[in-house]
Design a protein around this motif. Structure first.
Motif, PDB file in Angstrom:
ATOM      1  N   LEU A 140       0.855  -1.277   0.012  1.00 30.54           N
ATOM      2  CA  LEU A 140       0.062   0.032  -0.007  1.00 30.54           C
ATOM      3  C   LEU A 140       1.000   1.153   0.234  1.00 30.54           C
ATOM      4  CD1 LEU A 140      -2.866  -1.006   2.532  1.00 30.54           C
ATOM      5  CD2 LEU A 140      -2.754  -1.016  -0.105  1.00 30.54           C
ATOM      6  N   ILE A 141       1.916   1.375   0.669  1.00 28.34           N
ATOM      7  CA  ILE A 141       2.701   2.573   0.809  1.00 28.34           C
ATOM      8  C   ILE A 141       3.203   2.959  -0.636  1.00 28.34           C
ATOM      9  CG2 ILE A 141       4.918   1.421   1.342  1.00 28.34           C
ATOM     10  CD1 ILE A 141       3.717   4.697   2.592  1.00 28.34           C
ATOM     11  N   GLU A 142       3.429   1.765  -1.515  1.00 27.38           N
ATOM     12  CA  GLU A 142       3.984   2.041  -2.884  1.00 27.38           C
ATOM     13  C   GLU A 142       2.942   2.922  -3.627  1.00 27.38           C
ATOM     14  OE1 GLU A 142       6.841   1.743  -4.260  1.00 27.38           O
ATOM     15  OE2 GLU A 142       7.739   0.313  -2.731  1.00 27.38           O
ATOM     16  N   ALA A 198       6.717  18.668  -0.271  1.00 23.66           N
ATOM     17  CA  ALA A 198       6.553  17.432   0.153  1.00 23.66           C
ATOM     18  C   ALA A 198       5.996  17.640   1.417  1.00 23.66           C
ATOM     19  CB  ALA A 198       7.954  16.705   0.281  1.00 23.66           C
ATOM     20  N   ILE A 199       6.412  18.579   2.425  1.00 25.60           N
ATOM     21  CA  ILE A 199       5.808  18.620   3.675  1.00 25.60           C
ATOM     22  C   ILE A 199       4.208  19.202   3.530  1.00 25.60           C
ATOM     23  CG2 ILE A 199       5.976  19.950   6.065  1.00 25.60           C
ATOM     24  CD1 ILE A 199       9.011  19.791   5.503  1.00 25.60           C
ATOM     25  N   ASP A 200       3.972  20.088   2.803  1.00 27.92           N
ATOM     26  CA  ASP A 200       2.797  20.148   2.813  1.00 27.92           C
ATOM     27  C   ASP A 200       1.750  19.352   2.013  1.00 27.92           C
ATOM     28  OD1 ASP A 200       3.420  23.179   3.679  1.00 27.92           O
ATOM     29  OD2 ASP A 200       3.471  23.820   1.462  1.00 27.92           O
ATOM     30  N   PHE A 201       2.316  18.474   1.464  1.00 28.49           N
ATOM     31  CA  PHE A 201       1.319  17.516   1.001  1.00 28.49           C
ATOM     32  C   PHE A 201       1.083  16.538   2.086  1.00 28.49           C
ATOM     33  CE2 PHE A 201       1.007  13.137  -0.247  1.00 28.49           C
ATOM     34  CZ  PHE A 201       0.125  12.991  -1.134  1.00 28.49           C
ATOM     35  N   PHE A 202       2.100  16.179   3.019  1.00 24.82           N
ATOM     36  CA  PHE A 202       1.691  15.160   4.116  1.00 24.82           C
ATOM     37  C   PHE A 202       1.183  16.005   5.158  1.00 24.82           C
ATOM     38  CE2 PHE A 202       4.819  12.684   1.695  1.00 24.82           C
ATOM     39  CZ  PHE A 202       4.183  11.559   1.593  1.00 24.82           C
ATOM     40  N   SER A 203       1.402  17.227   5.282  1.00 27.34           N
ATOM     41  CA  SER A 203       0.617  18.015   6.474  1.00 27.34           C
ATOM     42  C   SER A 203      -0.837  17.971   6.165  1.00 27.34           C
ATOM     43  CB  SER A 203       1.151  19.324   6.799  1.00 27.34           C
ATOM     44  OG  SER A 203       1.165  19.938   5.654  1.00 27.34           O
ATOM     45  N   PHE A 218       1.714  10.630  -4.377  1.00 31.60           N
ATOM     46  CA  PHE A 218       2.530  11.732  -3.823  1.00 31.60           C
ATOM     47  C   PHE A 218       3.250  12.181  -5.045  1.00 31.60           C
ATOM     48  CE2 PHE A 218       6.883  12.756  -2.773  1.00 31.60           C
ATOM     49  CZ  PHE A 218       6.492  13.896  -2.032  1.00 31.60           C
ATOM     50  N   LYS A 219       3.999  11.469  -5.768  1.00 30.54           N
ATOM     51  CA  LYS A 219       4.810  11.832  -6.850  1.00 30.54           C
ATOM     52  C   LYS A 219       3.989  12.538  -8.202  1.00 30.54           C
ATOM     53  CE  LYS A 219       6.950   7.906  -7.551  1.00 30.54           C
ATOM     54  NZ  LYS A 219       8.010   6.817  -8.060  1.00 30.54           N
ATOM     55  N   LYS A 220       2.723  11.953  -8.139  1.00 32.51           N
ATOM     56  CA  LYS A 220       1.888  12.819  -9.181  1.00 32.51           C
ATOM     57  C   LYS A 220       1.404  14.040  -8.625  1.00 32.51           C
ATOM     58  CE  LYS A 220      -2.282  11.672 -11.767  1.00 32.51           C
ATOM     59  NZ  LYS A 220      -3.425  10.514 -12.046  1.00 32.51           N
TER      60      LYS A 220
END
Length: 81
Positions: free
Chosen positions: A26-28, A54-59, A34-36
């Motif tokens: 699932l992490i893949e 990257a931080i904005d995406f995950f936050s 995320f890359k998209k």
């Protein structure tokens, strides 16, 4: 020990997966999404800009809940029989 436990329990069934199966990891799927969202067709002038994206995406990952739910929900139909 695991095989012995499986033999004793009618509810357990071992399912052997191929040694490399990113579609089942699932992490893949999360990394691909995320890359998209963060990398594809984007240019970051500095590593700091990329890091911030990257931080904005995950936050703010809850904003992607619907898309991630559909990505993470399927794909196991043929495994669990």
């Amino acid at each position: 020990e695991v095989k012995q436990l499986e033999e004793k329990s009618p509810r357990l069934k071992l399912v052997y997966l191929p040694p490399y199966s990113p579609e089942l990891n699932l992490i893949e799927r999360v990394w691909k999404y995320f890359k998209k969202q963060v990398l594809y067709n984007k240019y970051y002038k500095t590593v700091c800009e990329f890091r911030k994206a990257a931080i904005d995406f995950f936050s703010k990952i809850d904003q992607h809940a619907y898309a991630l739910k559909s990505l993470l929900g399927g794909g196991f139909e043929n495994i669990c029989t």
